[in-house]
Design a protein around this motif. Sequence first.
Motif, PDB file in Angstrom:
ATOM      1  N   GLY B 164       0.822  -1.196   0.000  1.00 19.79           N
ATOM      2  CA  GLY B 164       0.000   0.000   0.000  1.00 19.79           C
ATOM      3  C   GLY B 164       0.858   1.250   0.000  1.00 19.79           C
ATOM      4  N   SER B 165       1.900   1.229   0.827  1.00 19.28           N
ATOM      5  CA  SER B 165       2.773   2.384   0.937  1.00 19.28           C
ATOM      6  C   SER B 165       3.524   2.633  -0.371  1.00 19.28           C
ATOM      7  N   PHE B 166       4.050   1.534  -0.959  1.00 17.56           N
ATOM      8  CA  PHE B 166       4.723   1.673  -2.255  1.00 17.56           C
ATOM      9  C   PHE B 166       3.744   2.211  -3.292  1.00 17.56           C
ATOM     10  N   GLY B 167       2.507   1.695  -3.254  1.00 18.71           N
ATOM     11  CA  GLY B 167       1.483   2.089  -4.211  1.00 18.71           C
ATOM     12  C   GLY B 167       1.176   3.580  -4.128  1.00 18.71           C
ATOM     13  N   LEU B 168       1.292   4.130  -2.913  1.00 15.82           N
ATOM     14  CA  LEU B 168       1.038   5.565  -2.754  1.00 15.82           C
ATOM     15  C   LEU B 168       2.247   6.390  -3.156  1.00 15.82           C
ATOM     16  N   GLY B 169       3.297   5.730  -3.619  1.00 17.64           N
ATOM     17  CA  GLY B 169       4.452   6.448  -4.127  1.00 17.64           C
ATOM     18  C   GLY B 169       5.570   6.636  -3.120  1.00 17.64           C
ATOM     19  N   ALA B 170       5.469   6.019  -1.941  1.00 18.12           N
ATOM     20  CA  ALA B 170       6.538   6.169  -0.962  1.00 18.12           C
ATOM     21  C   ALA B 170       7.727   5.314  -1.378  1.00 18.12           C
ATOM     22  N   GLY B 171       8.918   5.805  -1.062  1.00 21.28           N
ATOM     23  CA  GLY B 171      10.119   5.022  -1.330  1.00 21.28           C
ATOM     24  C   GLY B 171      10.290   3.950  -0.261  1.00 21.28           C
ATOM     25  N   ARG B 172      11.357   3.191  -0.426  1.00 19.85           N
ATOM     26  CA  ARG B 172      11.622   2.105   0.512  1.00 19.85           C
ATOM     27  C   ARG B 172      11.870   2.635   1.927  1.00 19.85           C
ATOM     28  N   LEU B 173      12.706   3.676   1.996  1.00 19.49           N
ATOM     29  CA  LEU B 173      13.095   4.237   3.287  1.00 19.49           C
ATOM     30  C   LEU B 173      11.877   4.795   4.022  1.00 19.49           C
ATOM     31  N   ARG B 174      11.056   5.524   3.281  1.00 17.62           N
ATOM     32  CA  ARG B 174       9.870   6.123   3.878  1.00 17.62           C
ATOM     33  C   ARG B 174       8.896   5.040   4.318  1.00 17.62           C
ATOM     34  N   THR B 175       8.772   3.985   3.528  1.00 17.69           N
ATOM     35  CA  THR B 175       7.910   2.871   3.913  1.00 17.69           C
ATOM     36  C   THR B 175       8.374   2.279   5.243  1.00 17.69           C
ATOM     37  N   VAL B 176       9.696   2.099   5.345  1.00 18.90           N
ATOM     38  CA  VAL B 176      10.235   1.512   6.574  1.00 18.90           C
ATOM     39  C   VAL B 176       9.918   2.393   7.773  1.00 18.90           C
ATOM     40  N   PHE B 177      10.204   3.708   7.644  1.00 16.32           N
ATOM     41  CA  PHE B 177      10.077   4.556   8.823  1.00 16.32           C
ATOM     42  C   PHE B 177       8.646   5.007   9.103  1.00 16.32           C
ATOM     43  N   SER B 178       7.814   5.119   8.078  1.00 13.13           N
ATOM     44  CA  SER B 178       6.461   5.627   8.334  1.00 13.13           C
ATOM     45  C   SER B 178       5.424   4.525   8.464  1.00 13.13           C
ATOM     46  N   VAL B 179       5.689   3.355   7.912  1.00  8.75           N
ATOM     47  CA  VAL B 179       4.672   2.306   7.946  1.00  8.75           C
ATOM     48  C   VAL B 179       5.112   1.096   8.762  1.00  8.75           C
ATOM     49  N   VAL B 180       6.252   0.510   8.388  1.00  5.89           N
ATOM     50  CA  VAL B 180       6.634  -0.774   8.977  1.00  5.89           C
ATOM     51  C   VAL B 180       7.081  -0.621  10.430  1.00  5.89           C
ATOM     52  N   LEU B 181       8.019   0.304  10.675  1.00  6.66           N
ATOM     53  CA  LEU B 181       8.537   0.441  12.043  1.00  6.66           C
ATOM     54  C   LEU B 181       7.454   0.862  13.044  1.00  6.66           C
ATOM     55  N   PRO B 182       6.585   1.850  12.728  1.00  3.27           N
ATOM     56  CA  PRO B 182       5.536   2.186  13.703  1.00  3.27           C
ATOM     57  C   PRO B 182       4.629   0.985  13.997  1.00  3.27           C
ATOM     58  N   ALA B 183       4.321   0.195  12.959  1.00  3.69           N
ATOM     59  CA  ALA B 183       3.440  -0.947  13.188  1.00  3.69           C
ATOM     60  C   ALA B 183       4.111  -1.992  14.060  1.00  3.69           C
ATOM     61  N   ALA B 184       5.433  -2.096  13.947  1.00  4.79           N
ATOM     62  CA  ALA B 184       6.144  -3.121  14.714  1.00  4.79           C
ATOM     63  C   ALA B 184       6.622  -2.594  16.062  1.00  4.79           C
ATOM     64  N   ALA B 185       6.339  -1.301  16.352  1.00  9.30           N
ATOM     65  CA  ALA B 185       6.929  -0.675  17.533  1.00  9.30           C
ATOM     66  C   ALA B 185       6.685  -1.416  18.850  1.00  9.30           C
ATOM     67  N   PRO B 186       5.447  -1.877  19.147  1.00  9.53           N
ATOM     68  CA  PRO B 186       5.286  -2.563  20.425  1.00  9.53           C
ATOM     69  C   PRO B 186       6.159  -3.810  20.549  1.00  9.53           C
ATOM     70  N   GLY B 187       6.243  -4.597  19.485  1.00  9.19           N
ATOM     71  CA  GLY B 187       7.068  -5.808  19.524  1.00  9.19           C
ATOM     72  C   GLY B 187       8.530  -5.477  19.690  1.00  9.19           C
ATOM     73  N   ILE B 188       8.987  -4.446  18.967  1.00  9.70           N
ATOM     74  CA  ILE B 188      10.387  -4.045  19.062  1.00  9.70           C
ATOM     75  C   ILE B 188      10.692  -3.542  20.470  1.00  9.70           C
ATOM     76  N   SER B 189       9.776  -2.709  21.024  1.00  8.83           N
ATOM     77  CA  SER B 189      10.049  -2.201  22.374  1.00  8.83           C
ATOM     78  C   SER B 189      10.057  -3.336  23.380  1.00  8.83           C
ATOM     79  N   ALA B 190       9.196  -4.343  23.167  1.00  9.86           N
ATOM     80  CA  ALA B 190       9.209  -5.485  24.091  1.00  9.86           C
ATOM     81  C   ALA B 190      10.584  -6.131  24.097  1.00  9.86           C
ATOM     82  N   GLY B 191      11.184  -6.271  22.917  1.00  4.09           N
ATOM     83  CA  GLY B 191      12.515  -6.859  22.823  1.00  4.09           C
ATOM     84  C   GLY B 191      13.566  -6.003  23.508  1.00  4.09           C
ATOM     85  N   VAL B 192      13.467  -4.682  23.287  1.00  2.89           N
ATOM     86  CA  VAL B 192      14.445  -3.773  23.887  1.00  2.89           C
ATOM     87  C   VAL B 192      14.334  -3.812  25.411  1.00  2.89           C
ATOM     88  N   ILE B 193      13.087  -3.875  25.913  1.00  3.33           N
ATOM     89  CA  ILE B 193      12.901  -3.909  27.367  1.00  3.33           C
ATOM     90  C   ILE B 193      13.413  -5.223  27.943  1.00  3.33           C
TER      91      ILE B 193
END
Lengths: 283, 275
Positions: B164-193
């Motif tokens: 979806g993000s690519f389809g809206l014209g976002a690049g790879r980097l923007r997809t990672v930081f605006s879509v993928v990382l926010p969605a994975a944030a709780p899981g990632i923070s659980a690991g960091v904690i």
Amino acid sequence: MNQAKESIAAALFLLAAFLSVFSVLLICLFLFVNGIPAIAEIGPLAFLSGVNWQPGNGLYGIAPMMLGSLYITAGAILAGVPAGVLTAVFMAEFCPERLLRVLRPAVSLLAGIPSVVYGFFGLMLMVPLSRFFFGGSGKSILTASLLLGVMILPTVVTVSEAALRAVPRSYYEGALALGATHETAVFFVLLPGAKSGIMAGVILGTGRAVGETMAVIMVAGNQAVLPDSLFHGVRTLTANIVLEMGYAADLHREALIATAAILFVFLLLVNVSFSIVKERRQT
Amino acid sequence: MRKQISLLLRALVFAAALFTAFILLLLVGYILVKGIPHLTPALFAWTYDSKNVSLTPALFNTAFLIALALLLAAPAGIFAAVYMTEYARRGSRLLYPVRLAAETLAGLPSIVYGLFGALFFVGSLKWGYSLLAGACTLALMVLPLIMRTSEEALLSVPGIWREGSFGLGAGRLRTVFSVVLPAAAPGISAGVILGAGRIAGETAALIFTAGTAAKIPESVFSSTRTLSVHMYTLASEGLYLDQAYATAVVLLLLVLAINICAALLAKKMTEERNG
């Protein structure tokens, strides 16, 4: 501009991924560059099979410590694995859902307790008990094995439970259809089916037991002599490093680094067998 | 006969489960019962001295060490996971050494990290026993944990979101930081904690890297003693056993609180995915 940003980011991510590779190489480099000359100077045979560790007299035999690590690890497996696997069976097949909601966090709490707290518990409660029942100082192979057995329990339980749950339900149902009771189906069909997963848990636990340091130091007695009884003290490879690193110099210091290199190889073997078991499970 | 075997097996299983529960209750109960009466205000005095073994400096040092180590390990671990899930091609040959290295790191005992830290950070880089050397050593130690949990969290983000993000014209980097990382944030923070929990409980890797000075550090090059190391010193000196029990209570509660945070975040992650 955007193109440049993309490539810089990609390079940065790649670099981060390879950080772990660099770290492993750096750790290897430091252990082996410092350790191998020491082993060569002492003599590989004298180092690995020498039974005397007396740095003051130039004797650097780590056989007592290797045996010490071996005995304590074996003891921990004997103590921890049966209890752990059976607890996993309970959690996977006998436990009501409501109890499971308490038991699971309890097991992960057991896994999260720091090893100094385990060691302190062993020192204050298990050592006096062992002294009372078996005499001696109470700091012994037996005490250390039991404590480590408790410490590997959560690893064995978690991995084994997952392995048991991964066995296809049809196996169990087939066994019931052939006239097995719930218990016999679980023990003679599900448990063998989960064998390699349980094995993986045991290997992980072994790794933890071999590498454990602080808890062992507090309850094992740490005498650098060949152990001759279950009730005598013993020193592990890990303990040897912590106990003497603070003041060791020259060849003594390098001999300790060589001890760590041996430990590293030991754990590499454990890891390799773990990946072999894991891969066999996937095929 | 068949019935007896079933009964016997059932008894075995229940006995084992009771044993595990008993051990846990005994361990936690023993520490709490022996420790809580000794949680005196003096134990939390601002400074440590040999007459009053206050744990406050050690508590601060633990916080500093966790912060510094995670500051180093979290970006590296998360970026590595981003590379493995978002950038590398499936079955890429570059991934094999990375995974192998991460697994090797995860299997190394803490004393090997400690020794390496003592040789490299303390010795070769001439940092001496310092907060920085301890933090770098522990950052290496929790790196594989953060990599693995972040990778799992990133993999659980549905592929369709990226498309979806690519389809809206976002690049790879923007997809990672605006879509993928926010969605994975709780899981990632659980690991960091979880990583923070391991750092709080670590002793062997710190004795020869961060040292054992029981005061609040002046800079990152000061020697520091974390709560776990403090606990070990008290227990092995054997002079202040009552205080050691009380310190064990504080350490236990700290690690427990950290693990509960991680569990809650992980639960939030799965609930969001399934709900």
